[in-house]
Design a protein around this motif. Structure first.
Motif, mmCIF file in Angstrom:
data_model
loop_
_atom_site.group_PDB
_atom_site.id
_atom_site.type_symbol
_atom_site.label_atom_id
_atom_site.label_comp_id
_atom_site.label_asym_id
_atom_site.label_seq_id
_atom_site.Cartn_x
_atom_site.Cartn_y
_atom_site.Cartn_z
ATOM 1 N N VAL A 16 -32.404 3.441 -40.623
ATOM 2 C CA VAL A 16 -33.065 2.130 -40.651
ATOM 3 C C VAL A 16 -32.526 1.215 -41.742
ATOM 4 O O VAL A 16 -32.967 0.074 -41.872
ATOM 5 C CB VAL A 16 -34.600 2.274 -40.788
ATOM 6 C CG1 VAL A 16 -35.165 3.003 -39.581
ATOM 7 C CG2 VAL A 16 -34.978 2.991 -42.078
ATOM 8 N N GLY A 17 -31.577 1.722 -42.565
ATOM 9 C CA GLY A 17 -30.932 0.862 -43.548
ATOM 10 C C GLY A 17 -31.627 0.773 -44.879
ATOM 11 O O GLY A 17 -31.605 -0.286 -45.534
ATOM 12 N N HIS A 18 -32.235 1.868 -45.333
ATOM 13 C CA HIS A 18 -32.912 1.862 -46.638
ATOM 14 C C HIS A 18 -31.890 1.571 -47.740
ATOM 15 O O HIS A 18 -30.821 2.180 -47.791
ATOM 16 C CB HIS A 18 -33.579 3.216 -46.880
ATOM 17 C CG HIS A 18 -34.592 3.198 -47.982
ATOM 18 N ND1 HIS A 18 -34.247 3.077 -49.309
ATOM 19 C CD2 HIS A 18 -35.954 3.268 -47.943
ATOM 20 C CE1 HIS A 18 -35.336 3.077 -50.046
ATOM 21 N NE2 HIS A 18 -36.390 3.188 -49.255
ATOM 22 N N PRO A 19 -32.216 0.649 -48.653
ATOM 23 C CA PRO A 19 -31.231 0.219 -49.658
ATOM 24 C C PRO A 19 -30.874 1.285 -50.697
ATOM 25 O O PRO A 19 -29.904 1.118 -51.435
ATOM 26 C CB PRO A 19 -31.907 -0.981 -50.330
ATOM 27 C CG PRO A 19 -33.371 -0.773 -50.089
ATOM 28 C CD PRO A 19 -33.474 -0.124 -48.748
ATOM 29 N N PHE A 30 -26.003 2.822 -31.482
ATOM 30 C CA PHE A 30 -27.295 2.584 -30.845
ATOM 31 C C PHE A 30 -27.134 1.393 -29.911
ATOM 32 O O PHE A 30 -26.758 0.311 -30.345
ATOM 33 C CB PHE A 30 -28.355 2.303 -31.912
ATOM 34 C CG PHE A 30 -29.738 2.027 -31.379
ATOM 35 C CD1 PHE A 30 -30.423 2.998 -30.660
ATOM 36 C CD2 PHE A 30 -30.364 0.814 -31.622
ATOM 37 C CE1 PHE A 30 -31.699 2.760 -30.183
ATOM 38 C CE2 PHE A 30 -31.642 0.562 -31.153
ATOM 39 C CZ PHE A 30 -32.311 1.541 -30.432
ATOM 40 N N LYS A 31 -27.366 1.603 -28.634
ATOM 41 C CA LYS A 31 -27.175 0.557 -27.621
ATOM 42 C C LYS A 31 -25.745 0.017 -27.643
ATOM 43 O O LYS A 31 -25.513 -1.180 -27.485
ATOM 44 C CB LYS A 31 -28.175 -0.586 -27.820
ATOM 45 C CG LYS A 31 -29.630 -0.189 -27.635
ATOM 46 C CD LYS A 31 -30.526 -1.416 -27.768
ATOM 47 C CE LYS A 31 -31.957 -1.082 -27.504
ATOM 48 N NZ LYS A 31 -32.840 -2.256 -27.645
ATOM 49 N N CYS A 44 -34.272 -3.438 -36.791
ATOM 50 C CA CYS A 44 -35.640 -3.472 -36.276
ATOM 51 C C CYS A 44 -35.738 -4.358 -35.042
ATOM 52 O O CYS A 44 -36.318 -3.970 -34.024
ATOM 53 C CB CYS A 44 -36.582 -3.971 -37.368
ATOM 54 S SG CYS A 44 -38.288 -4.185 -36.843
ATOM 55 N N HIS A 45 -35.148 -5.542 -35.115
ATOM 56 C CA HIS A 45 -35.209 -6.469 -33.980
ATOM 57 C C HIS A 45 -34.502 -5.914 -32.756
ATOM 58 O O HIS A 45 -34.846 -6.261 -31.623
ATOM 59 C CB HIS A 45 -34.589 -7.813 -34.371
ATOM 60 C CG HIS A 45 -35.351 -8.545 -35.420
ATOM 61 N ND1 HIS A 45 -34.817 -9.608 -36.126
ATOM 62 C CD2 HIS A 45 -36.610 -8.376 -35.906
ATOM 63 C CE1 HIS A 45 -35.719 -10.049 -36.985
ATOM 64 N NE2 HIS A 45 -36.801 -9.312 -36.878
ATOM 65 N N SER A 46 -33.538 -5.028 -32.966
ATOM 66 C CA SER A 46 -32.815 -4.447 -31.832
ATOM 67 C C SER A 46 -33.578 -3.291 -31.193
ATOM 68 O O SER A 46 -33.136 -2.755 -30.176
ATOM 69 C CB SER A 46 -31.426 -3.972 -32.271
ATOM 70 O OG SER A 46 -31.519 -2.874 -33.160
ATOM 71 N N GLY A 47 -34.726 -2.910 -31.799
ATOM 72 C CA GLY A 47 -35.569 -1.896 -31.156
ATOM 73 C C GLY A 47 -35.760 -0.614 -31.928
ATOM 74 O O GLY A 47 -36.290 0.362 -31.385
ATOM 75 N N LEU A 48 -35.359 -0.586 -33.201
ATOM 76 C CA LEU A 48 -35.524 0.612 -34.022
ATOM 77 C C LEU A 48 -36.787 0.468 -34.871
ATOM 78 O O LEU A 48 -37.050 -0.593 -35.434
ATOM 79 C CB LEU A 48 -34.304 0.787 -34.922
ATOM 80 C CG LEU A 48 -34.110 2.128 -35.640
ATOM 81 C CD1 LEU A 48 -33.935 3.257 -34.638
ATOM 82 C CD2 LEU A 48 -32.893 2.054 -36.555
ATOM 83 N N ASP A 133 -37.708 0.642 -28.961
ATOM 84 C CA ASP A 133 -36.949 1.486 -28.042
ATOM 85 C C ASP A 133 -36.719 2.884 -28.618
ATOM 86 O O ASP A 133 -36.635 3.860 -27.877
ATOM 87 C CB ASP A 133 -35.589 0.841 -27.736
ATOM 88 C CG ASP A 133 -35.748 -0.533 -27.107
ATOM 89 O OD1 ASP A 133 -36.531 -0.647 -26.143
ATOM 90 O OD2 ASP A 133 -35.112 -1.488 -27.579
ATOM 91 N N LEU A 134 -36.605 2.978 -29.946
ATOM 92 C CA LEU A 134 -36.468 4.264 -30.617
ATOM 93 C C LEU A 134 -37.379 4.262 -31.838
ATOM 94 O O LEU A 134 -37.180 3.483 -32.772
ATOM 95 C CB LEU A 134 -35.017 4.522 -31.049
ATOM 96 C CG LEU A 134 -34.784 5.781 -31.907
ATOM 97 C CD1 LEU A 134 -35.236 7.036 -31.157
ATOM 98 C CD2 LEU A 134 -33.321 5.897 -32.318
#
Length: 215
Positions: A16-19, A30-31, A44-48, A133-134
């Motif tokens: 999820v890209g934790h800093p 993913f996709k 997040c906007h892409s569905g994660l 989505d996920l």
């Protein structure tokens, strides 16, 4: 699944890209796109979606405002019309009912003063609103009593379709009794070392990690 410190939560946070984490190599597709090229909010906007073991409190931001803003940001990405306050409440009400959550929770600040179980329900409410989505659920069963666990499991099962997926991190069979896994993966030292079906989790429950000789 995996022992404490095996890398399960680290893996999830990287997705999820934790800093706090820097990825030095590899890709995460993913996709059809590499997640590692995207900022956390874009992922997040892409569905994660990820629920955290210890959800943070956000003083001064009501649950209603937070959920509606997050929902509309996702809808905007999908090319859908944003929902006004009344429309959003109609969209949200059945999701509250699914989790046996009092609508009064919407007027409270995000997670502020919530019990552990209330925070976990609120995380699943966010998942339901975002229609991810996920979904990555990191120990969603921790801190839940029997009734709350059943409510959360019922909600997660109700959200599953043929077009989405859930990745659950857990130590306990009790969650998997309610949300039946298609696959069980065992992680050790940051690597998936064994994959099986639901029976693998039962084997762990009965004999611990010693029961899996080749792990």
């Amino acid at each position: 699944m995996g022992k404490n410190g095996s890398g399960k939560s680290t893996f999830s946070k990287v997705l999820v890209g934790h800093p706090d984490y820097e990825v030095t190599g590899g890709t995460v597709i993913f996709k059809g796109e590499n997640l590692l090229d995207k900022e956390p909010e874009v992922r997040c906007h892409s569905g994660l979606f990820m629920s955290f073991q210890s959800p943070v409190e956000i003083p001064g931001v009501s649950n209603m405002d937070f959920l509606r803003m997050a929902c509309n940001a996702r809808r905007s990405t999908l090319g859908l019309t944003e929902l006004g306050p009344l429309e959003f409440y109609g969209f949200l009400s059945p999701k509250l009912a699914m989790l046996n959550m009092d609508p009064k929770f919407l007027d409270r600040n995000v997670n502020e003063g919530f019990s552990g179980g209330e925070k976990k329900r609120n995380e699943i409410l966010q998942l339901a609103v975002l229609e991810a989505d996920l979904a990555i659920l990191d120990e969603i069963d921790s801190g839940l009593d029997v009734d709350a666990l059943q409510d959360v499991a019922k909600a997660v099962n109700g959200l599953l379709t043929t077009k989405n997926a859930v990745l659950m991190i857990t130590h306990y069979q009790r969650l998997l009794d309610s949300i039946k896994p298609t696959y069980v993966h065992i992680m050790e030292n940051g690597r998936i070392v064994k994959t099986g079906n639901a029976s693998l989790a039962k084997q762990l429950e009965e004999g611990g990690y010693r029961a899996i000789a080749d792990v």
